[in-house]
Design a protein around this motif. Structure first.
Motif, PDB file in Angstrom:
ATOM      1  N   ALA A  95      -9.769   4.372  -7.224  1.00 40.16           N
ATOM      2  CA  ALA A  95     -10.968   5.388  -7.209  1.00 40.16           C
ATOM      3  C   ALA A  95     -11.560   4.862  -8.788  1.00 40.16           C
ATOM      4  CB  ALA A  95     -10.531   6.774  -7.004  1.00 40.16           C
ATOM      5  N   PRO A  96     -12.728   5.450  -9.073  1.00 40.37           N
ATOM      6  CA  PRO A  96     -13.089   5.516 -10.561  1.00 40.37           C
ATOM      7  C   PRO A  96     -12.126   5.919 -11.542  1.00 40.37           C
ATOM      8  CG  PRO A  96     -14.882   6.126  -9.082  1.00 40.37           C
ATOM      9  CD  PRO A  96     -13.691   6.095  -8.109  1.00 40.37           C
ATOM     10  N   GLY A  97     -11.638   5.116 -12.490  1.00 37.52           N
ATOM     11  CA  GLY A  97     -10.829   5.836 -13.381  1.00 37.52           C
ATOM     12  C   GLY A  97     -11.545   6.165 -14.741  1.00 37.52           C
ATOM     13  N   SER A  98     -10.810   6.111 -15.948  1.00 38.01           N
ATOM     14  CA  SER A  98     -11.233   6.579 -17.104  1.00 38.01           C
ATOM     15  C   SER A  98     -12.716   5.838 -17.572  1.00 38.01           C
ATOM     16  CB  SER A  98     -10.306   6.577 -18.404  1.00 38.01           C
ATOM     17  OG  SER A  98     -10.035   5.312 -18.580  1.00 38.01           O
ATOM     18  N   HIS A  99     -12.787   4.546 -17.215  1.00 37.50           N
ATOM     19  CA  HIS A  99     -13.837   3.747 -17.328  1.00 37.50           C
ATOM     20  C   HIS A  99     -14.665   3.821 -16.100  1.00 37.50           C
ATOM     21  CE1 HIS A  99     -12.180   2.446 -21.123  1.00 37.50           C
ATOM     22  NE2 HIS A  99     -11.403   2.036 -20.821  1.00 37.50           N
ATOM     23  N   LYS A 100     -15.963   4.371 -15.907  1.00 29.32           N
ATOM     24  CA  LYS A 100     -16.461   4.506 -14.579  1.00 29.32           C
ATOM     25  C   LYS A 100     -16.840   3.172 -13.784  1.00 29.32           C
ATOM     26  CE  LYS A 100     -17.429   8.974 -15.322  1.00 29.32           C
ATOM     27  NZ  LYS A 100     -16.354   9.718 -14.649  1.00 29.32           N
ATOM     28  N   LYS A 101     -16.430   2.024 -14.440  1.00 25.49           N
ATOM     29  CA  LYS A 101     -16.750   0.698 -13.740  1.00 25.49           C
ATOM     30  C   LYS A 101     -15.482   0.175 -13.343  1.00 25.49           C
ATOM     31  CE  LYS A 101     -20.969  -0.690 -16.090  1.00 25.49           C
ATOM     32  NZ  LYS A 101     -21.732  -1.813 -16.926  1.00 25.49           N
ATOM     33  N   ASP A 102     -14.597   0.730 -13.401  1.00 25.82           N
ATOM     34  CA  ASP A 102     -13.092   0.112 -13.160  1.00 25.82           C
ATOM     35  C   ASP A 102     -12.530   1.073 -12.084  1.00 25.82           C
ATOM     36  OD1 ASP A 102     -13.141  -1.205 -15.381  1.00 25.82           O
ATOM     37  OD2 ASP A 102     -11.797  -0.333 -16.375  1.00 25.82           O
ATOM     38  N   ALA A 103     -11.840   0.367 -11.128  1.00 30.09           N
ATOM     39  CA  ALA A 103     -11.107   0.921 -10.015  1.00 30.09           C
ATOM     40  C   ALA A 103      -9.830   1.150 -10.405  1.00 30.09           C
ATOM     41  CB  ALA A 103     -11.487   0.285  -8.874  1.00 30.09           C
ATOM     42  N   THR A 104      -9.054   2.318 -10.272  1.00 29.38           N
ATOM     43  CA  THR A 104      -7.752   2.321 -10.580  1.00 29.38           C
ATOM     44  C   THR A 104      -6.890   3.105  -9.684  1.00 29.38           C
ATOM     45  OG1 THR A 104      -8.573   2.629 -13.034  1.00 29.38           O
ATOM     46  CG2 THR A 104      -6.273   3.429 -12.372  1.00 29.38           C
ATOM     47  N   GLY A 105      -5.829   2.622  -9.426  1.00 33.09           N
ATOM     48  CA  GLY A 105      -4.911   3.031  -8.577  1.00 33.09           C
ATOM     49  C   GLY A 105      -3.289   3.138  -8.896  1.00 33.09           C
ATOM     50  N   ARG A 106      -2.627   3.954  -8.024  1.00 34.97           N
ATOM     51  CA  ARG A 106      -1.178   3.793  -8.250  1.00 34.97           C
ATOM     52  C   ARG A 106      -0.349   3.548  -6.731  1.00 34.97           C
ATOM     53  NH1 ARG A 106       0.607   7.141 -13.322  1.00 34.97           N
ATOM     54  NH2 ARG A 106      -1.128   7.139 -14.536  1.00 34.97           N
ATOM     55  N   PHE A 107       0.787   2.887  -7.036  1.00 35.61           N
ATOM     56  CA  PHE A 107       1.881   2.671  -5.949  1.00 35.61           C
ATOM     57  C   PHE A 107       2.867   2.755  -6.402  1.00 35.61           C
ATOM     58  CE2 PHE A 107       0.905  -1.734  -6.834  1.00 35.61           C
ATOM     59  CZ  PHE A 107       2.182  -2.276  -6.525  1.00 35.61           C
ATOM     60  N   LYS A 108       4.196   3.086  -5.634  1.00 40.22           N
ATOM     61  CA  LYS A 108       5.532   3.125  -5.911  1.00 40.22           C
ATOM     62  C   LYS A 108       6.184   1.968  -5.406  1.00 40.22           C
ATOM     63  CE  LYS A 108       9.495   6.243  -6.601  1.00 40.22           C
ATOM     64  NZ  LYS A 108      10.154   7.454  -6.290  1.00 40.22           N
ATOM     65  N   VAL A 109       6.976   1.184  -6.182  1.00 42.77           N
ATOM     66  CA  VAL A 109       7.694   0.074  -5.505  1.00 42.77           C
ATOM     67  C   VAL A 109       8.964   0.800  -5.000  1.00 42.77           C
ATOM     68  CG1 VAL A 109       8.891  -1.914  -6.032  1.00 42.77           C
ATOM     69  CG2 VAL A 109       6.993  -1.480  -7.352  1.00 42.77           C
ATOM     70  N   PRO A 110       9.181   0.352  -3.634  1.00 41.01           N
ATOM     71  CA  PRO A 110      10.385   1.040  -3.040  1.00 41.01           C
ATOM     72  C   PRO A 110      11.673   0.826  -3.566  1.00 41.01           C
ATOM     73  CG  PRO A 110       8.915  -0.310  -1.457  1.00 41.01           C
ATOM     74  CD  PRO A 110       8.316  -0.552  -2.690  1.00 41.01           C
ATOM     75  N   ALA A 111      12.460   1.615  -3.192  1.00 42.39           N
ATOM     76  CA  ALA A 111      13.965   1.212  -4.005  1.00 42.39           C
ATOM     77  C   ALA A 111      14.792   0.032  -3.210  1.00 42.39           C
ATOM     78  CB  ALA A 111      14.998   2.448  -3.921  1.00 42.39           C
ATOM     79  N   SER A 112      14.272  -0.129  -2.053  1.00 41.56           N
ATOM     80  CA  SER A 112      14.777  -1.196  -1.407  1.00 41.56           C
ATOM     81  C   SER A 112      14.279  -2.594  -1.690  1.00 41.56           C
ATOM     82  CB  SER A 112      14.878  -0.995   0.136  1.00 41.56           C
ATOM     83  OG  SER A 112      13.290  -0.970   0.406  1.00 41.56           O
ATOM     84  N   ALA A 113      13.317  -2.641  -2.695  1.00 43.11           N
ATOM     85  CA  ALA A 113      12.621  -4.045  -2.880  1.00 43.11           C
ATOM     86  C   ALA A 113      13.611  -5.146  -3.526  1.00 43.11           C
ATOM     87  CB  ALA A 113      11.542  -3.559  -4.039  1.00 43.11           C
ATOM     88  N   GLN A 114      13.423  -6.138  -2.918  1.00 46.86           N
ATOM     89  CA  GLN A 114      14.288  -7.385  -3.486  1.00 46.86           C
ATOM     90  C   GLN A 114      13.580  -7.992  -4.602  1.00 46.86           C
ATOM     91  OE1 GLN A 114      17.158  -8.107  -2.226  1.00 46.86           O
ATOM     92  NE2 GLN A 114      17.225  -6.108  -1.011  1.00 46.86           N
ATOM     93  N   PRO A 115      14.562  -8.638  -5.689  1.00 50.62           N
ATOM     94  CA  PRO A 115      13.762  -9.274  -6.870  1.00 50.62           C
ATOM     95  C   PRO A 115      12.954 -10.542  -6.314  1.00 50.62           C
ATOM     96  CG  PRO A 115      16.202  -8.978  -7.156  1.00 50.62           C
ATOM     97  CD  PRO A 115      15.789  -8.514  -5.466  1.00 50.62           C
ATOM     98  N   GLY A 116      11.653 -10.366  -6.967  1.00 51.16           N
ATOM     99  CA  GLY A 116      10.903 -11.375  -6.763  1.00 51.16           C
ATOM    100  C   GLY A 116       9.536 -11.348  -7.211  1.00 51.16           C
ATOM    101  N   THR A 117       8.829 -12.331  -6.948  1.00 48.34           N
ATOM    102  CA  THR A 117       7.077 -12.159  -7.259  1.00 48.34           C
ATOM    103  C   THR A 117       6.437 -11.893  -5.992  1.00 48.34           C
ATOM    104  OG1 THR A 117       7.451 -13.757  -9.006  1.00 48.34           O
ATOM    105  CG2 THR A 117       5.406 -13.512  -8.381  1.00 48.34           C
ATOM    106  N   TYR A 118       5.542 -10.968  -6.239  1.00 51.53           N
ATOM    107  CA  TYR A 118       4.814 -10.420  -4.909  1.00 51.53           C
ATOM    108  C   TYR A 118       3.230 -10.343  -5.326  1.00 51.53           C
ATOM    109  CZ  TYR A 118       9.348  -8.689  -3.524  1.00 51.53           C
ATOM    110  OH  TYR A 118      10.756  -8.874  -2.748  1.00 51.53           O
ATOM    111  N   GLU A 119       2.382 -10.651  -4.221  1.00 53.92           N
ATOM    112  CA  GLU A 119       1.114 -10.512  -4.599  1.00 53.92           C
ATOM    113  C   GLU A 119       0.586  -9.330  -4.045  1.00 53.92           C
ATOM    114  OE1 GLU A 119      -2.587 -13.703  -3.695  1.00 53.92           O
ATOM    115  OE2 GLU A 119      -1.557 -12.916  -2.043  1.00 53.92           O
TER     116      GLU A 119
END
Length: 177
Positions: free
Chosen positions: A74-98
């Motif tokens: 959703a719009p963040g502190s800068h009106k033109k930016d879209a900002t969001g959050r998510f939590k990485v699961p505790a079961s996530a394996q090491p690696g690079t994710y897109e």
């Protein structure tokens, strides 16, 4: 010679056409997806931000690659930016994710890489723990803690040193042994 030139020209055109046919179908608005922090440990929260959504600041994020699923931007502190959050699961394996975000208007698609490690780079440096105690080798010590035995051992070494010195002195004088 003409036939070879036509063949090479035709091949070059075919390769170019194939390259255009496989070009991405999403808009090339030139935006990026910023992940903060970009390197995390499992269980951490990641903030996602992009300015690629044509000033609306509304998008849908997808972190399914790491196991978090879909999340809103959703719009963040800068009106033109879209900002969001998510939590990485505790079961996530090491690696690079897109991580992907798709703008609600225009359909622009932007991506960013999230690196999951076993240790967090944002955690404070840990104190060094130094080993204490003796090493258990199974050999045992040469001297005990008894002062009488220690004195006897030192006396035996002193007698051996004196005797060796006396023998070397006699030999140097030519007296023989």
């Amino acid at each position: 010679m003409r036939r070879t030139t036509r063949l090479l020209t035709g091949t070059a055109l075919a390769v170019t056409a194939a390259g255009l046919a496989t070009a991405p179908a999403y808009g090339g608005g030139g935006g990026t997806l910023e992940l903060s922090p970009a390197t995390v440990a499992p269980g951490a929260e990641v903030t996602v931000r992009t300015a690629a959504c044509d000033g609306t600041g509304v998008a849908t994020g997808d972190a399914s690659a790491v196991g978090s699923g879909v999340f809103p931007l959703a719009p963040g502190s800068h009106k033109k930016d879209a900002t969001g959050r998510f939590k990485v699961p505790a079961s996530a394996q090491p690696g690079t994710y897109e991580i992907v975000a798709k703008c609600s208007r225009g359909g622009d698609r932007v991506t960013g890489d999230l690196v999951v490690t076993l240790t967090s780079t944002s955690a404070p440096a840990q104190q060094h723990v130094y080993p204490r105690g003796s090493v258990k080798t199974g050999v045992g010590g040469a001297l005990g803690t008894d002062p009488t035995q220690t004195a006897a051992g030192v006396a035996a070494l002193a007698v051996a040193a004196a005797g060796g010195t006396w023998l070397l002195h006699r030999r140097a004088r030519g007296d023989g042994i």
